[in-house]
Design a protein around this motif. Structure first.
Motif, PDB file in Angstrom:
ATOM      1  N   ASP A  78       0.445  -2.006  -0.009  1.00 44.94           N
ATOM      2  CA  ASP A  78       0.460  -0.145  -0.288  1.00 44.94           C
ATOM      3  C   ASP A  78       0.622   1.274  -0.305  1.00 44.94           C
ATOM      4  OD1 ASP A  78       0.412   0.108   2.799  1.00 44.94           O
ATOM      5  OD2 ASP A  78      -1.044  -0.387   3.336  1.00 44.94           O
ATOM      6  N   ASN A  79       2.262   1.279  -0.170  1.00 43.38           N
ATOM      7  CA  ASN A  79       2.636   1.726  -0.336  1.00 43.38           C
ATOM      8  C   ASN A  79       2.983   3.229   0.816  1.00 43.38           C
ATOM      9  OD1 ASN A  79       3.215   1.279  -2.934  1.00 43.38           O
ATOM     10  ND2 ASN A  79       1.797   2.892  -3.666  1.00 43.38           N
ATOM     11  N   THR A  80       3.028   2.860   1.572  1.00 41.45           N
ATOM     12  CA  THR A  80       3.320   3.358   2.851  1.00 41.45           C
ATOM     13  C   THR A  80       4.483   2.610   3.837  1.00 41.45           C
ATOM     14  OG1 THR A  80       1.391   2.556   4.402  1.00 41.45           O
ATOM     15  CG2 THR A  80       0.476   4.069   2.380  1.00 41.45           C
ATOM     16  N   VAL A  81       4.780   4.071   5.214  1.00 38.03           N
ATOM     17  CA  VAL A  81       5.039   2.876   6.022  1.00 38.03           C
ATOM     18  C   VAL A  81       3.921   3.473   7.837  1.00 38.03           C
ATOM     19  CG1 VAL A  81       7.462   3.345   7.475  1.00 38.03           C
ATOM     20  CG2 VAL A  81       7.611   3.620   5.043  1.00 38.03           C
ATOM     21  N   ILE A  95       3.152   7.193   6.632  1.00 39.37           N
ATOM     22  CA  ILE A  95       3.738   7.990   5.526  1.00 39.37           C
ATOM     23  C   ILE A  95       3.599   7.735   4.659  1.00 39.37           C
ATOM     24  CG2 ILE A  95       5.958   9.067   5.250  1.00 39.37           C
ATOM     25  CD1 ILE A  95       6.626   8.080   8.349  1.00 39.37           C
ATOM     26  N   PRO A  96       2.769   8.472   3.699  1.00 42.33           N
ATOM     27  CA  PRO A  96       3.170   8.300   2.070  1.00 42.33           C
ATOM     28  C   PRO A  96       4.356   7.877   1.527  1.00 42.33           C
ATOM     29  CG  PRO A  96       1.021   9.889   2.591  1.00 42.33           C
ATOM     30  CD  PRO A  96       1.960   9.147   4.052  1.00 42.33           C
ATOM     31  N   VAL A  97       4.919   6.950   0.879  1.00 43.07           N
ATOM     32  CA  VAL A  97       6.343   7.114   0.607  1.00 43.07           C
ATOM     33  C   VAL A  97       6.061   6.704  -0.972  1.00 43.07           C
ATOM     34  CG1 VAL A  97       7.334   5.973   2.662  1.00 43.07           C
ATOM     35  CG2 VAL A  97       6.711   4.735   1.678  1.00 43.07           C
ATOM     36  N   GLY A  98       7.074   6.006  -2.249  1.00 44.05           N
ATOM     37  CA  GLY A  98       6.987   5.632  -3.037  1.00 44.05           C
ATOM     38  C   GLY A  98       6.432   4.635  -3.263  1.00 44.05           C
ATOM     39  N   ALA A  99       6.675   3.568  -4.499  1.00 35.93           N
ATOM     40  CA  ALA A  99       5.600   2.622  -5.223  1.00 35.93           C
ATOM     41  C   ALA A  99       6.633   1.175  -4.804  1.00 35.93           C
ATOM     42  CB  ALA A  99       6.121   2.558  -6.415  1.00 35.93           C
ATOM     43  N   TYR A 114      15.011   6.129   6.041  1.00 37.91           N
ATOM     44  CA  TYR A 114      15.941   5.994   4.550  1.00 37.91           C
ATOM     45  C   TYR A 114      14.455   4.752   3.841  1.00 37.91           C
ATOM     46  CZ  TYR A 114      18.664   9.502   4.287  1.00 37.91           C
ATOM     47  OH  TYR A 114      19.536  11.021   4.355  1.00 37.91           O
ATOM     48  N   VAL A 115      13.935   4.787   3.024  1.00 39.61           N
ATOM     49  CA  VAL A 115      12.993   3.953   2.952  1.00 39.61           C
ATOM     50  C   VAL A 115      13.583   3.514   1.388  1.00 39.61           C
ATOM     51  CG1 VAL A 115      10.572   2.783   2.700  1.00 39.61           C
ATOM     52  CG2 VAL A 115      11.044   4.857   3.953  1.00 39.61           C
ATOM     53  N   THR A 116      13.343   2.097   1.029  1.00 38.98           N
ATOM     54  CA  THR A 116      13.432   2.005  -0.910  1.00 38.98           C
ATOM     55  C   THR A 116      11.943   1.928  -1.633  1.00 38.98           C
ATOM     56  OG1 THR A 116      14.133  -0.613   0.075  1.00 38.98           O
ATOM     57  CG2 THR A 116      15.852   0.165  -0.656  1.00 38.98           C
ATOM     58  N   ASN A 117      11.708   2.091  -2.682  1.00 41.37           N
ATOM     59  CA  ASN A 117      10.783   2.043  -2.758  1.00 41.37           C
ATOM     60  C   ASN A 117      11.130   1.179  -4.464  1.00 41.37           C
ATOM     61  OD1 ASN A 117       9.206   3.827  -1.132  1.00 41.37           O
ATOM     62  ND2 ASN A 117      10.634   5.231  -2.235  1.00 41.37           N
ATOM     63  N   SER A 118      10.862   0.040  -3.912  1.00 38.52           N
ATOM     64  CA  SER A 118      11.320  -1.430  -5.289  1.00 38.52           C
ATOM     65  C   SER A 118      10.347  -1.241  -6.810  1.00 38.52           C
ATOM     66  CB  SER A 118      11.092  -2.865  -5.007  1.00 38.52           C
ATOM     67  OG  SER A 118       9.169  -3.098  -4.414  1.00 38.52           O
ATOM     68  N   GLY A 119       9.404  -0.586  -6.605  1.00 39.10           N
ATOM     69  CA  GLY A 119       8.529  -0.525  -7.771  1.00 39.10           C
ATOM     70  C   GLY A 119       8.547   0.654  -8.693  1.00 39.10           C
ATOM     71  N   ASP A 120       9.699   2.225  -7.736  1.00 36.92           N
ATOM     72  CA  ASP A 120       9.928   3.056  -8.571  1.00 36.92           C
ATOM     73  C   ASP A 120      11.176   3.323  -8.498  1.00 36.92           C
ATOM     74  OD1 ASP A 120       9.908   4.168  -6.354  1.00 36.92           O
ATOM     75  OD2 ASP A 120       8.358   5.657  -6.431  1.00 36.92           O
ATOM     76  N   VAL A 139      17.526   5.983  -7.475  1.00 36.52           N
ATOM     77  CA  VAL A 139      19.114   5.029  -7.729  1.00 36.52           C
ATOM     78  C   VAL A 139      18.301   4.235  -8.260  1.00 36.52           C
ATOM     79  CG1 VAL A 139      19.505   5.766  -4.717  1.00 36.52           C
ATOM     80  CG2 VAL A 139      17.705   3.794  -5.650  1.00 36.52           C
ATOM     81  N   GLY A 140      19.431   2.680  -8.472  1.00 34.79           N
ATOM     82  CA  GLY A 140      18.966   1.686  -9.365  1.00 34.79           C
ATOM     83  C   GLY A 140      18.232   1.142  -9.498  1.00 34.79           C
ATOM     84  N   ALA A 141      17.442   0.003 -10.527  1.00 39.04           N
ATOM     85  CA  ALA A 141      16.130  -0.148 -10.744  1.00 39.04           C
ATOM     86  C   ALA A 141      15.513  -1.871  -9.098  1.00 39.04           C
ATOM     87  CB  ALA A 141      16.427  -0.553 -11.994  1.00 39.04           C
ATOM     88  N   THR A 142      15.058  -1.928  -8.988  1.00 37.32           N
ATOM     89  CA  THR A 142      14.398  -2.590  -7.700  1.00 37.32           C
ATOM     90  C   THR A 142      14.965  -2.198  -6.256  1.00 37.32           C
ATOM     91  OG1 THR A 142      13.342  -4.014  -9.554  1.00 37.32           O
ATOM     92  CG2 THR A 142      12.930  -4.652  -7.324  1.00 37.32           C
ATOM     93  N   PRO A 143      15.248  -0.847  -6.058  1.00 43.74           N
ATOM     94  CA  PRO A 143      16.130  -0.313  -4.908  1.00 43.74           C
ATOM     95  C   PRO A 143      15.439  -1.347  -3.328  1.00 43.74           C
ATOM     96  CG  PRO A 143      14.661   0.891  -5.157  1.00 43.74           C
ATOM     97  CD  PRO A 143      14.793   0.274  -6.448  1.00 43.74           C
ATOM     98  N   THR A 144      16.093  -2.201  -3.296  1.00 42.94           N
ATOM     99  CA  THR A 144      15.333  -3.357  -2.529  1.00 42.94           C
ATOM    100  C   THR A 144      15.774  -3.383  -0.330  1.00 42.94           C
ATOM    101  OG1 THR A 144      15.789  -5.285  -3.611  1.00 42.94           O
ATOM    102  CG2 THR A 144      14.922  -5.849  -1.249  1.00 42.94           C
ATOM    103  N   ASP A 145      16.936  -2.722  -0.759  1.00 46.13           N
ATOM    104  CA  ASP A 145      17.483  -2.793   1.298  1.00 46.13           C
ATOM    105  C   ASP A 145      17.757  -1.316   0.817  1.00 46.13           C
ATOM    106  OD1 ASP A 145      17.356  -3.160   3.690  1.00 46.13           O
ATOM    107  OD2 ASP A 145      18.726  -4.978   3.737  1.00 46.13           O
TER     108      ASP A 145
END
Length: 320
Positions: A78-81, A95-99, A114-120, A139-145
Motif C-alpha cells: 500500500d506504499n506506506t510506512v 506515511i505515504p512513500v514511493g511505490a 531511509y526507505v527503498t521503493n522497489s517499484g519506482d 537510485v538503481g532498478a528495484t531498490p530492495t534494502d
C-alpha cells in the motif's frame, strides 16, 4: 525477501538473554508478518510475544530508532510506512512513500529514515520528527534494502534488478557512487566499524564485501542458496547471512571473509537481526511462520517461536 505459505505451531523452549543484556533497557524483536499485515513484538529476555500490531498491507522491511522509541515498517502493497510507538506498541503515524517500499533504515542520530521503493527506483527520506517525506532520491532498478554507516554520512542501497549498490551522501541526499556487485543483490549491512558493507546476492549465492573508503568490492564470499539478508555481531567479528532457498544461516568470520559454519534453520530463512549484547540472532522464517533464535556462542538454534504469516524481516529495539 521471500513469499511463502503455511503456518506451523511449534513448541518453543525459552533461551533467555544474558545478564549483560537484561541489565540494559528492554530489548524487543519486531517481526514483520507479510501474509497477515501484522508485526509481532517479542520480548527478547523471555522469548514471548507481547503484542501483535496491525500495520499496512504486506509489511516487509522494519527498523528501530536508535533511542528505541519508534519502529518503522515498510508496507510493500500500500506504499506506506507505519510508525510504531514502542511504549504502547500502537501505530501512531502512516506515511505515504514511493511505490513498493521494501527496506528501511534509520540514521544513528535518529533524524532520518531511509526507505527503498522497489517499484519506482527511488529512496524516500523521512523526517521522524514530523513523520513526513523530506526528499526522494533516484537510485538503481528495484531498490530492495538500505543500510546506514555508523557515522550516518552514507546510506548503501541494493538495486536488485541491475546488480548494483547506490551510495547516498546523507547530507546532500544525492548518489555519489554506483558499485557493481553480484547478481540480484537484496540485503545489505554495514559493519559496526563502518569500514565494510556486506551485500547478499541472491541469484549467485554470494556476498560482496565493499570497502566503504573506496566504494569498491574487495572480496566475494560463497554462501548458501538465495542469500537474503545480513547482520553483524556488535563487535563486528561475525556476519550472519540468511540463505532463503536452503533454510540455513552462514556465519562469516569478517577478519578472513570465510564461512566458518552453516546453521540449519526451519522454514526458509529471510530477515536477521542480532541482539545488542550479541548473544542471540533472530531469524524470520517465511516458510513456516516462525522465528529461529540462534545462540551465537554455539551457533545452534536455541528456540523456535511461532509468529504470524510469512514473517519476512526482524529488527531489535532497545526500548526505554
Amino acid at each position: 525477501m521471500a513469499l511463502a505459505t503455511g503456518l506451523t505451531a511449534l513448541a518453543s523452549l525459552p533461551a533467555p538473554a544474558s545478564a549483560d543484556e537484561t541489565r540494559q533497557a528492554r530489548q524487543v524483536a519486531y517481526v514483520t508478518n507479510q501474509g497477515d499485515n501484522t508485526v509481532s513484538a517479542i520480548d527478547v529476555a523471555s522469548n514471548t510475544t507481547i503484542a501483535t500490531i496491525p500495520v499496512g498491507a504486506a509489511p516487509t522491511g522494519v527498523a528501530a530508532s536508535p533511542g528505541g522509541t519508534r519502529v518503522f515498517v515498510a508496507n510493500n502493497a500500500d506504499n506506506t510506512v507505519s510508525v510504531i510507538n514502542t511504549a504502547t506498541n500502537g501505530v501512531i503515524a502512516i506515511i505515504p512513500v514511493g511505490a513498493g517500499p521494501t527496506g528501511v533504515a534509520v540514521t544513528p542520530g535518529g533524524t532520518r529514515a531511509y526507505v527503498t521503493n522497489s517499484g519506482d527506483g527511488t529512496v524516500s527520506v523521512i523526517n521522524p520528527a514530523t513523520n513526513s517525506v523530506v526528499a526522494t532520491i533516484p537510485v538503481g532498478a528495484t531498490p530492495t534494502d538500505v543500510a546506514v554507516t555508523p557515522g550516518g554520512t552514507r546510506a548503501y542501497v541494493t538495486n536488485q534488478a541491475d546488480g548494483t549498490v547506490s551510495v547516498i551522501n546523507t547530507a546532500a541526499n544525492t548518489v555519489i557512487a554506483t558499485i557493481p556487485v553480484g547478481a540480484e543483490p537484496t540485503g545489505v549491512g554495514v559493519s559496526p566499524g563502518g569500514t565494510r558493507a556486506y551485500v547478499t546476492n541472491q541469484a549467485d549465492g554470494t556476498v560482496s564485501v565493499i570497502n566503504t573508503a573506496t566504494n569498491t568490492v574487495i572480496a566475494t564470499i560463497t554462501v548458501g542458496t538465495t542469500p537474503s539478508d545480513v547482520a553483524f555481531s556488535p563487535n563486528g567479528t561475525r556476519a550472519y547471512v540468511t540463505n532463503r532457498a536452503d533454510g540455513t544461516v552462514s556465519v562469516i568470520n569478517t577478519a578472513t571473509n570465510t564461512v566458518i559454519t552453516t546453521i540449519p534453520i526451519d522454514g526458509a530463512a529471510s530477515g536477521v537481526s542480532v541482539t545488542l549484547g550479541g548473544t542471540r540472532a533472530y531469524v524470520a522464517n517465511p516458510g513456516d511462520g516462525t522465528v529461529s533464535v540462534i545462540n551465537t556462542a554455539t551457533n545452534t538454534v536455541a528456540a523456535t517461536l511461532t509468529v504470524g504469516v510469512l514473517p519476512t524481516d526482524v529488527a531489535i529495539a532497545n526500548v526505554p
